[in-house]
Design an enzyme around this catalytic site. Sequence first.
Site, short mmCIF file in Angstrom:
data_model
loop_
_atom_site.label_atom_id
_atom_site.label_comp_id
_atom_site.label_asym_id
_atom_site.label_seq_id
_atom_site.Cartn_x
_atom_site.Cartn_y
_atom_site.Cartn_z
CG HIS A 158 -2.02 -0.93 1.21
ND1 HIS A 158 -1.85 -2.29 1.21
CD2 HIS A 158 -3.36 -0.72 1.15
CE1 HIS A 158 -3.04 -2.89 1.16
NE2 HIS A 158 -3.97 -1.96 1.12
CG LEU A 159 2.99 2.52 -3.17
CD1 LEU A 159 3.24 2.87 -4.63
CD2 LEU A 159 4.29 2.44 -2.41
NE ARG A 160 -1.50 3.04 4.15
CZ ARG A 160 -2.36 2.07 4.45
NH1 ARG A 160 -3.42 1.86 3.70
NH2 ARG A 160 -2.16 1.31 5.50
CG ASP A 173 -0.43 -7.18 3.44
OD1 ASP A 173 -0.82 -6.45 2.52
OD2 ASP A 173 -1.18 -7.55 4.36
CG HIS A 213 -1.64 2.37 9.51
ND1 HIS A 213 -2.72 2.86 8.81
CD2 HIS A 213 -1.75 1.03 9.49
CE1 HIS A 213 -3.46 1.84 8.39
NE2 HIS A 213 -2.89 0.72 8.78
#
Lengths: 320, 429
Positions: free
Chosen positions: B64-66, B307, B311
């Site tokens: 997830h690169l956000r 994965d 955050h």
Amino acid sequence: MISVRDLQLDEQGRLRHFLTVEGLNSEWLHRIMDTAETFGSVRERQVKKVPLLRGKTVVNLFFETSTRTRTTFELAAKRLSADVLNINVAVSATAKGETLLDTIRNLEAMSVDMFVVRHAGSGAAHFIARHVAPHISVINAGDGRHAHPTQALLDMFTIRRHKPEFGPLKVAIVGDILHSRVARSQIHALKALGVTEVRVVAPRTLLPVAVESLGVKPFCDLDRGLEDVDVIIMLRLQKERMEGALLPSEREYYRCYGLTSKRLAKAKPDVLVMHPGPINRGVEISSAVADGRHSVILEQVGHGIAIRMAVMVLAMRSGQ
Amino acid sequence: MTKLSLLNGRLLDSGDGTSSTSDVFIAEGRVVALRQPPEGFVADQVFDIEGAVVSPGFIDLSVHLREPGFEHKATIASESNAAVKGGVTTLCCSPETAPPCDTPAVIELIREKAELAARSKVIPIGALTQGLQGESLSEMYALKGAGCQVVSNGMRAVANPLIWRRALEYAATYDLLVVVRPMDPWLAGSGTVHEGSVATRLGLPGIPPSAETVAVAQILALVEEIGTRVHFSCLSTCRAAAMIGAARRNGLPVSSDVAAHSLHLTEEAIEGFDPIAHVLPPFRTFADRDGLRQAVADGMIQAICSDHQPHEEDAKADVFAATEPGISGLETLLSLTLDLVDKGRLSLVRALTCLTSGPASVLGIETGRIVVGGVADLCVFDPRANWQVGEQTWISRGRNTPFWGETMRGKVLLTLVNGKVVYRDSDPR
């Protein structure tokens, strides 16, 4: 992985917070009950107060509504001469988008000494205990499905008043074990106090997986589960359990798991019937049993105040 | 373009697992020779990497690169930088952005930002359904036109089996690979952790293993009818790995991966309501963890991914169930994988295969191996060197790792993408 023991007890082994029964040994539980005994007489006095927490501020921080628990905590704090602030967060700050941590920080800034926390999320009291200023004690008044340690302690206190010792007892906890924080704390307490056999009785939908890992014997048949027991603890059945296909109807539940006089006969003749309240007559228990001679349900409520006074005093002491 | 020589490194033979000291010569972004330099080769830069392993750059199937939408957590620039520090030269990024990656515009935005960052290569995964809502199909033809080869609904639920069937059929129409994170939303319910003894004791609603196996069984049955290429990502149960492995042996076009942290941690990690261990799928039992390790060793699982889900601190600062799931994993991918080699669970060759040629063949891309003439996406690492996970070494914006503060073995020294140095360890060896 976070050590709960380190969170709850300080380096000297004193109670810093009271979050869970898990990890407290029999000596500790008896110490709390012994302390509660000394407060038993306070209610009989003309002036129902002792000055142990004079000048201290206790905040009842309830993120979930509760009348009984909040009231007994409030009374306990007042009988200890503390100032009490009741905050019903369910309808205040967090509803306005404030984070839990910010709520805590704001109250901390008002120089309070103790938080009594009720929250719908398992682990909420732990979370707050991990983040509060070091001089503040946190008492768990129920977090999600996890723990309700003062309730369990007052239940043990009630049993202790009626039974000479815990060792030989057989205890059955009946009802919605899956969702019950009370049951979890009771199981830890009964095991720590050396009770021979703890049974949990419920249909499969209301038993958590691997429940035996808590050291209990699961039963699905109430008649068999009650055979020869010394104590029966009934749990409240929430109406919302009919949703989500956990149970078909209250009628069928009562038929299979309702405690009636006939079923009570399976237990020992001097069996104690307990219930953390509030009771649903005709759902989990018949009125005849709830009001009958084996029932100590109302006695439990009275003990709640003494136990909560004891826990508050013990936790507050370590902070000084 | 720069010419590079990597001298005295160890090259592994993926056939018999032996390693030999060898030099690697790079020009025009490709490996031009091994052992002997081509005639007249004059390197612009020479690295003496004695004792270190020269591996194909790692290919991470789940990151997830956000960006766009969650730049307060991380950005394409910050995380692709973390990727090359972890030796990852190609990564597939999740469509769970805001807006979701369901239009060519978002694909292009991600690609542009990745090119600007000029670190690891980024393969954007397109959304399987519009807005990832799980109800209507995304414009897969348009996504493919923008260069998208892979679609997925990420961790978001697909409404019902019929939508799954239609989505798999439609993806097959354009020969797209569908990545599935198997978790039945009904069985998972409000669960946040493995449904087992720890969840029971802590009173946390659990996710039963059947949430994964039922989802896998459902998709396998559909693949049997339709034949779409499906890759199952981030398995948590050994039962699911066995089901997919058996289907693969029977000729179905399916594959699977597991996150490196799931090969190490179990349900115990949530003890004390530690939100850092809140991850989906949840950490399960020792039997599952060991079974997954075995499935990787046996080749039943083809790839190990990070994965990676960075955050901000606030995302983990709440009561357990209210925290956001996920672990920042790019930088620990290699060390966690090598740890299994140290523990004797995997051969070094098998471990590296799961980080390189394994995921490359899932994606059908040519990188993931070192051959003369091949693209020079390389990672040079010292399998014996220690490093500490912490302030001094961490690059990802997400510090949410359960391994914070731990000393890990296996350190990336040099990462090359298209023959260019994109990461170089600053610590003198």
